[in-house]
Every structure is written in C-alpha cells, then in structure tokens.
Design a protein around this motif. Sequence first.
Motif, PDB file in Angstrom:
ATOM      1  N   ALA A   1      53.861  11.220  28.397  1.00  7.74           N
ATOM      2  CA  ALA A   1      55.102  10.920  29.124  1.00  7.74           C
ATOM      3  C   ALA A   1      55.244   9.423  29.353  1.00  7.74           C
ATOM      4  CB  ALA A   1      55.119  11.671  30.453  1.00  7.74           C
ATOM      5  N   SER A   2      54.126   8.744  29.575  1.00  2.89           N
ATOM      6  CA  SER A   2      54.172   7.301  29.810  1.00  2.89           C
ATOM      7  C   SER A   2      54.501   6.528  28.537  1.00  2.89           C
ATOM      8  CB  SER A   2      52.833   6.805  30.371  1.00  2.89           C
ATOM      9  OG  SER A   2      51.821   6.831  29.368  1.00  2.89           O
ATOM     10  N   LEU A   3      54.421   7.191  27.393  1.00  2.00           N
ATOM     11  CA  LEU A   3      54.699   6.543  26.106  1.00  2.00           C
ATOM     12  C   LEU A   3      56.074   6.932  25.563  1.00  2.00           C
ATOM     13  CD1 LEU A   3      51.185   6.957  24.408  1.00  2.00           C
ATOM     14  CD2 LEU A   3      52.108   4.944  25.582  1.00  2.00           C
ATOM     15  N   ALA A   4      56.980   7.292  26.452  1.00  2.95           N
ATOM     16  CA  ALA A   4      58.323   7.688  26.028  1.00  2.95           C
ATOM     17  C   ALA A   4      59.018   6.615  25.174  1.00  2.95           C
ATOM     18  CB  ALA A   4      59.175   8.044  27.245  1.00  2.95           C
ATOM     19  N   PRO A   5      58.896   5.309  25.498  1.00  4.77           N
ATOM     20  CA  PRO A   5      59.547   4.299  24.646  1.00  4.77           C
ATOM     21  C   PRO A   5      58.998   4.295  23.226  1.00  4.77           C
ATOM     22  CG  PRO A   5      58.988   3.371  26.795  1.00  4.77           C
ATOM     23  CD  PRO A   5      58.307   4.695  26.711  1.00  4.77           C
ATOM     24  N   GLU A   6      57.688   4.457  23.093  1.00  2.33           N
ATOM     25  CA  GLU A   6      57.082   4.472  21.756  1.00  2.33           C
ATOM     26  C   GLU A   6      57.486   5.727  20.978  1.00  2.33           C
ATOM     27  OE1 GLU A   6      54.918   1.563  24.104  1.00  2.33           O
ATOM     28  OE2 GLU A   6      55.487   3.648  24.520  1.00  2.33           O
TER      29      GLU A   6
ATOM     30  N   GLY B   1      46.751   9.894  17.127  1.00  3.79           N
ATOM     31  CA  GLY B   1      48.140   9.432  17.081  1.00  3.79           C
ATOM     32  C   GLY B   1      49.062  10.573  16.696  1.00  3.79           C
ATOM     33  N   ALA B   2      48.489  11.634  16.098  1.00  9.59           N
ATOM     34  CA  ALA B   2      49.276  12.813  15.744  1.00  9.59           C
ATOM     35  C   ALA B   2      49.926  13.452  16.971  1.00  9.59           C
ATOM     36  CB  ALA B   2      48.384  13.837  15.037  1.00  9.59           C
ATOM     37  N   PHE B   3      49.308  13.270  18.148  1.00 12.57           N
ATOM     38  CA  PHE B   3      49.890  13.838  19.361  1.00 12.57           C
ATOM     39  C   PHE B   3      51.228  13.165  19.685  1.00 12.57           C
ATOM     40  CE2 PHE B   3      45.726  15.472  19.475  1.00 12.57           C
ATOM     41  CZ  PHE B   3      45.656  16.519  20.374  1.00 12.57           C
ATOM     42  N   LEU B   4      51.348  11.874  19.370  1.00 16.15           N
ATOM     43  CA  LEU B   4      52.629  11.199  19.576  1.00 16.15           C
ATOM     44  C   LEU B   4      53.665  11.717  18.592  1.00 16.15           C
ATOM     45  CD1 LEU B   4      50.461   9.144  20.836  1.00 16.15           C
ATOM     46  CD2 LEU B   4      52.246   7.425  20.537  1.00 16.15           C
ATOM     47  N   LEU B   5      53.245  11.975  17.348  1.00 13.47           N
ATOM     48  CA  LEU B   5      54.171  12.519  16.361  1.00 13.47           C
ATOM     49  C   LEU B   5      54.643  13.907  16.769  1.00 13.47           C
ATOM     50  CD1 LEU B   5      53.131  10.083  14.775  1.00 13.47           C
ATOM     51  CD2 LEU B   5      52.997  11.539  12.748  1.00 13.47           C
ATOM     52  N   ALA B   6      53.707  14.699  17.319  1.00 12.58           N
ATOM     53  CA  ALA B   6      54.085  16.031  17.788  1.00 12.58           C
ATOM     54  C   ALA B   6      55.097  15.930  18.921  1.00 12.58           C
ATOM     55  CB  ALA B   6      52.841  16.791  18.248  1.00 12.58           C
ATOM     56  N   GLU B   7      54.879  14.986  19.832  1.00  9.21           N
ATOM     57  CA  GLU B   7      55.794  14.797  20.955  1.00  9.21           C
ATOM     58  C   GLU B   7      57.164  14.332  20.473  1.00  9.21           C
ATOM     59  OE1 GLU B   7      56.104  15.104  25.220  1.00  9.21           O
ATOM     60  OE2 GLU B   7      54.632  15.753  23.730  1.00  9.21           O
ATOM     61  N   ALA B   8      57.177  13.612  19.360  1.00  8.05           N
ATOM     62  CA  ALA B   8      58.447  13.147  18.782  1.00  8.05           C
ATOM     63  C   ALA B   8      59.145  14.242  17.984  1.00  8.05           C
ATOM     64  CB  ALA B   8      58.200  11.929  17.892  1.00  8.05           C
ATOM     65  N   GLY B   9      58.496  15.398  17.846  1.00 11.44           N
ATOM     66  CA  GLY B   9      59.108  16.523  17.140  1.00 11.44           C
ATOM     67  C   GLY B   9      58.976  16.457  15.635  1.00 11.44           C
ATOM     68  N   LEU B  10      57.979  15.707  15.133  1.00 14.65           N
ATOM     69  CA  LEU B  10      57.872  15.509  13.682  1.00 14.65           C
ATOM     70  C   LEU B  10      56.913  16.465  12.990  1.00 14.65           C
ATOM     71  CD1 LEU B  10      57.850  11.612  13.352  1.00 14.65           C
ATOM     72  CD2 LEU B  10      59.781  13.200  13.491  1.00 14.65           C
ATOM     73  N   LEU B  11      56.118  17.233  13.728  1.00 15.92           N
ATOM     74  CA  LEU B  11      55.109  18.066  13.078  1.00 15.92           C
ATOM     75  C   LEU B  11      55.526  19.524  12.899  1.00 15.92           C
ATOM     76  CD1 LEU B  11      51.750  16.789  14.608  1.00 15.92           C
ATOM     77  CD2 LEU B  11      53.050  15.947  12.636  1.00 15.92           C
ATOM     78  N   GLY B  12      56.611  19.917  13.508  1.00 14.15           N
ATOM     79  CA  GLY B  12      57.065  21.296  13.384  1.00 14.15           C
ATOM     80  C   GLY B  12      57.312  21.684  11.938  1.00 14.15           C
ATOM     81  N   ARG B  13      56.714  22.817  11.528  1.00 13.59           N
ATOM     82  CA  ARG B  13      56.866  23.359  10.158  1.00 13.59           C
ATOM     83  C   ARG B  13      56.337  22.397   9.102  1.00 13.59           C
ATOM     84  NH1 ARG B  13      61.205  24.394  12.999  1.00 13.59           N
ATOM     85  NH2 ARG B  13      62.380  22.684  12.095  1.00 13.59           N
ATOM     86  N   ARG B  14      55.411  21.540   9.502  1.00 19.14           N
ATOM     87  CA  ARG B  14      54.770  20.638   8.540  1.00 19.14           C
ATOM     88  C   ARG B  14      53.252  20.841   8.567  1.00 19.14           C
ATOM     89  NH1 ARG B  14      58.904  16.436   9.981  1.00 19.14           N
ATOM     90  NH2 ARG B  14      59.841  15.742   8.015  1.00 19.14           N
ATOM     91  N   ARG B  15      52.614  20.582   7.442  1.00 12.44           N
ATOM     92  CA  ARG B  15      51.162  20.547   7.364  1.00 12.44           C
ATOM     93  C   ARG B  15      50.680  19.259   8.033  1.00 12.44           C
ATOM     94  NH1 ARG B  15      51.022  20.786   2.314  1.00 12.44           N
ATOM     95  NH2 ARG B  15      50.838  18.556   1.929  1.00 12.44           N
TER      96      ARG B  15
END
Length: 376
Positions: free
Chosen positions: A88-93, A113-127
């Motif tokens: 949550a503290s990394l919302a700008p990033e 860093g994958a956790f940030l990608l997940a939070e950005a919604g980029l890992l859904g339905r991806r390997r």
Amino acid sequence: MSALRVGVLAYPGCFASEVFGVPDLLTMAARISGPDRAGYEVTVVSPRRRVVASGGVALAVSPPRAADVLVVPGFELHTGLDVDAALASLAPEIAVIRAHAAAGGAVVSICVGAFLLAEAGLLGRRRATTAWLFADELARRCPDADVRPELLVATDTGVTTTAAFSAMYDFALELIRRHSGAGVARTTARMALVDDARTSQTPYVDPRLLPQPGNEFSRRVMRWLDQNLAARYDLAALSGTFSVSTRTLLRRFAQETGQSPLEYLQSSRVRRARHLLETTDRTVAAISATVGYRDPGTFAALFAKHTGRRPRDYRATFRRDATAKGPRGTRGPLPGGEDQPVTGRSPGTGVGAGASPGGVAGEDGVPGSDGPGSPG
C-alpha cells in the motif's frame, strides 16, 4: 537498431543490488559489442524525489520516462512484515508499473518484485515465477496467476518474472542475447563469472526453510521417515507405528502438509542425496543405497524428477570444490522476442514420482523397480 531503453524502478526499501545488477551487466555487454552496435540506455527512475534502498543506501533517481523495458527490483520480505501495508505504501510505484504496461512496454520483476506486479494487476492469467521461498505466498495473493516455482525466468505476453536475486543475471543474459547476439551474451557471462547454463531453481530448494506445518502428527511422521530413510516404504507398517489406519494416516498427513508420506519421503531422500553429492566422494550407487534405493537407475530417475538434473550432473554443478558446470539447457524468452514455453521441472517438495492416491508402483513408488507396491 537503436539503443534499448531500460528503466529500473527504484523505491523505498528495494534491494540496491537488484537496482544496479542488471544495468552493470548491460554496461559490460555494451563494451563487449563495441561502439558500432546498438547498446543500452539505462536509467534509474522513481516517482519520488528521494529514494533510500535497503541498508540505508541513498539512490540518485530520475522521473519516470518512456522506456522499452521497465525492471522492478525486489525487497526484503522477512517474517513479520505486513506485506499489505508495504505494498500500500508503494502505490505511486505500482501506478508507474501499471501505466508502463498499459502503454505497451515490457515489464520485468526481480525476485519478490513480482508482488508489485501482482498488485498492479499484471499477473492474472499469466505464467509467473518468483523466489521459491515465497512462491506459495504469491500464488495465494494472486490465485488467477499460474505460479511456477521451479522456473528461473518466466515470460508471458510482455510480462517477465524471475526467481531470487541472482536470477536477475539469467534475465539480463537473455536480454543481451536477444538485443546484442548470442556471442556477446556468452562473452559477458564469461567475463562476469555468471552461469549461463542454468535452467531451473529447483536444485536450490531447501524444504527445511519453508514454513513448517503446525500439527504434531505430521511432524512425528516426518521425523520417523527422516530417521529411517533407507528403510523400504511400507504404508501399512508406517500406519501401525502410529496406531492409525492407512486411510487415517494419509488423510491427516495430507490435511497438515498438502502431500502424502511417500512424497515427503522422496523429497527427504533427495535432500539427503544432494548433501552427499555436494560434500562427499561417495559413488552415486553408494549414495543411492544410503537413501534407500537398491537400483541406482531408479534413484537417478527420481533425483532428476526432483532437481532437474541427473546425480552426476548435479555433483558437477554443486560440488563445493567443483569447477565443472552442469548441462546446458534452454531458458525462457524475455522482452524483445516471441513468447515461448519456459522449460523447467517441478520441485520435489510436492510432486510424487510415479505415485498416485490409489497406489504406488515399485520401489518407493517409482515404476520399473523391484520393490513391492503399497496403497497410498
């Protein structure tokens, strides 16, 4: 071909080594390829004016700008960390990551860093992959992602994730291979003493570092199996040792650990064999017998299922005084190339070798051996 624009997204608490590791290897590659070849334009960026990385290291950063590839380093994911609060503290990033992907740029994460990608919604339905130690947590947080804990690098439609720390070099070498050519990548690896033949993080997995089940029953069964590695697996006898039926043993062990006693025994035997291969001169046949396999071929097949390498290849790579490298394999694609399947094998902590809920085949559940079958 123009210079490849690479942005590295720095943020408070990120690992400084993962900020600079990729740029440093790209700098070496550019020197090797020469001034007449397109190189790399690397910038450390942040939506903040000031960033202090792990260890109190202050980083010089520039505002986010257009880039072909955005690299997101990892952070220290330690016991007790409130991951939700940290993200949550990394919302700008996370907004920067999301905007870069929406603009069509490739995104790469290092380690967690994958956790940030997940939070950005980029890992859904991806390997995807991440450090094996945190793969289950990533899968829990992003249930619609196909998390592959055995992979070093995974790329799926413009989004790349890597395993822990040193896997950033596997990513960087593949990026160099695609942008500057295989020869430059090989020379860069040699100069930097980076292994360019790794194919999986499975050989590095140590189940003892994973969160332990909190139930005493499974711990007692595990302890007994660990103390009797060389004994033939006999489900009925094991159940008798703990005064329960075979059905009850299988059910309770699976509820507490997510695997069968046989699967745990196989992973424990492989773990012991790995230690002996790394630290002794004993033959593969002798090690096979020590961990309960009369047939070295059966042992070698099971070992390869769990580690991705035959025993002799594993010893050549991980022997503590060895200089030889293991066999070369293929690696998954990264930004700049067509998405293809990524090679790798499942880690031994949750995969049986030839076993199924209804029965096991041969010695320790491996087809083709001379041991008796037993249920479970």
